[in-house]
Design a protein around this motif. Sequence first.
Motif, mmCIF file in Angstrom:
data_model
loop_
_atom_site.group_PDB
_atom_site.id
_atom_site.type_symbol
_atom_site.label_atom_id
_atom_site.label_comp_id
_atom_site.label_asym_id
_atom_site.label_seq_id
_atom_site.Cartn_x
_atom_site.Cartn_y
_atom_site.Cartn_z
ATOM 1 N N GLU A 19 4.578 -8.940 -7.217
ATOM 2 C CA GLU A 19 5.273 -7.665 -7.429
ATOM 3 C C GLU A 19 6.078 -7.279 -6.190
ATOM 4 O O GLU A 19 5.723 -7.604 -5.069
ATOM 5 C CB GLU A 19 4.229 -6.593 -7.723
ATOM 6 N N ARG A 72 7.791 -1.689 -2.409
ATOM 7 C CA ARG A 72 8.724 -0.555 -2.370
ATOM 8 C C ARG A 72 8.921 -0.131 -0.911
ATOM 9 O O ARG A 72 8.008 0.400 -0.282
ATOM 10 C CB ARG A 72 8.163 0.601 -3.192
ATOM 11 N N ARG A 112 -1.913 0.854 1.161
ATOM 12 C CA ARG A 112 -3.260 1.256 0.727
ATOM 13 C C ARG A 112 -4.258 0.447 1.536
ATOM 14 O O ARG A 112 -4.260 -0.786 1.482
ATOM 15 C CB ARG A 112 -3.458 1.009 -0.756
ATOM 16 N N ALA A 160 0.519 -3.726 -5.224
ATOM 17 C CA ALA A 160 0.214 -3.121 -6.520
ATOM 18 C C ALA A 160 1.062 -1.863 -6.667
ATOM 19 O O ALA A 160 1.013 -0.981 -5.808
ATOM 20 C CB ALA A 160 -1.263 -2.768 -6.625
ATOM 21 N N GLU A 161 1.859 -1.811 -7.715
ATOM 22 C CA GLU A 161 2.727 -0.667 -7.992
ATOM 23 C C GLU A 161 3.628 -0.341 -6.798
ATOM 24 O O GLU A 161 3.847 0.823 -6.471
ATOM 25 C CB GLU A 161 1.894 0.545 -8.401
ATOM 26 N N GLY A 162 4.122 -1.374 -6.110
ATOM 27 C CA GLY A 162 5.023 -1.196 -4.991
ATOM 28 C C GLY A 162 4.358 -0.861 -3.675
ATOM 29 O O GLY A 162 5.027 -0.690 -2.655
ATOM 30 N N VAL A 163 3.026 -0.770 -3.671
ATOM 31 C CA VAL A 163 2.267 -0.390 -2.481
ATOM 32 C C VAL A 163 1.606 -1.628 -1.880
ATOM 33 O O VAL A 163 0.962 -2.402 -2.590
ATOM 34 C CB VAL A 163 1.189 0.664 -2.849
ATOM 35 N N LYS A 173 -1.182 -3.591 -0.115
ATOM 36 C CA LYS A 173 -2.631 -3.456 0.059
ATOM 37 C C LYS A 173 -3.053 -4.278 1.272
ATOM 38 O O LYS A 173 -2.704 -5.454 1.380
ATOM 39 C CB LYS A 173 -3.376 -3.935 -1.183
ATOM 40 N N GLN A 212 -4.364 5.889 1.256
ATOM 41 C CA GLN A 212 -2.942 5.587 1.088
ATOM 42 C C GLN A 212 -2.160 6.234 2.224
ATOM 43 O O GLN A 212 -2.294 7.420 2.477
ATOM 44 C CB GLN A 212 -2.456 6.082 -0.270
#
Length: 100
Positions: free
Chosen positions: A2, A5, A18, A32-35, A37, A78
């Motif tokens: 992915e 962002r 995160r 995950a979802e642009g974040v 980890k 986060q």
Amino acid sequence: MEALRITETQQGVTLTVRVIPRASKNEIAGVAEGVLKVRLIAPPVEGAANAALLAFLAGQLGLRGGQVTLLAGWSARQKLVRIVGLSAQEVERRLLGPGT
């Protein structure tokens, strides 16, 4: 994988991270979802995880510690991080590898 962002500003690039504290080793655990980890050995007490995160990211990016700063999320998992001295594309390449 992915896409990460990342926002480019005049002050540098920012990205959301995160943190997963008390891991067995410091490592990037994916996106995950642009974040981004990140797993860290450090516990989330008295700023230890924040300091470990900034040092880890600076090392991964090949930057001095002062070029990676925490903008928000001091007591949250986060966090918003600013990176100075690299483009968004270069940050993503250095963190996630050449295939991104």
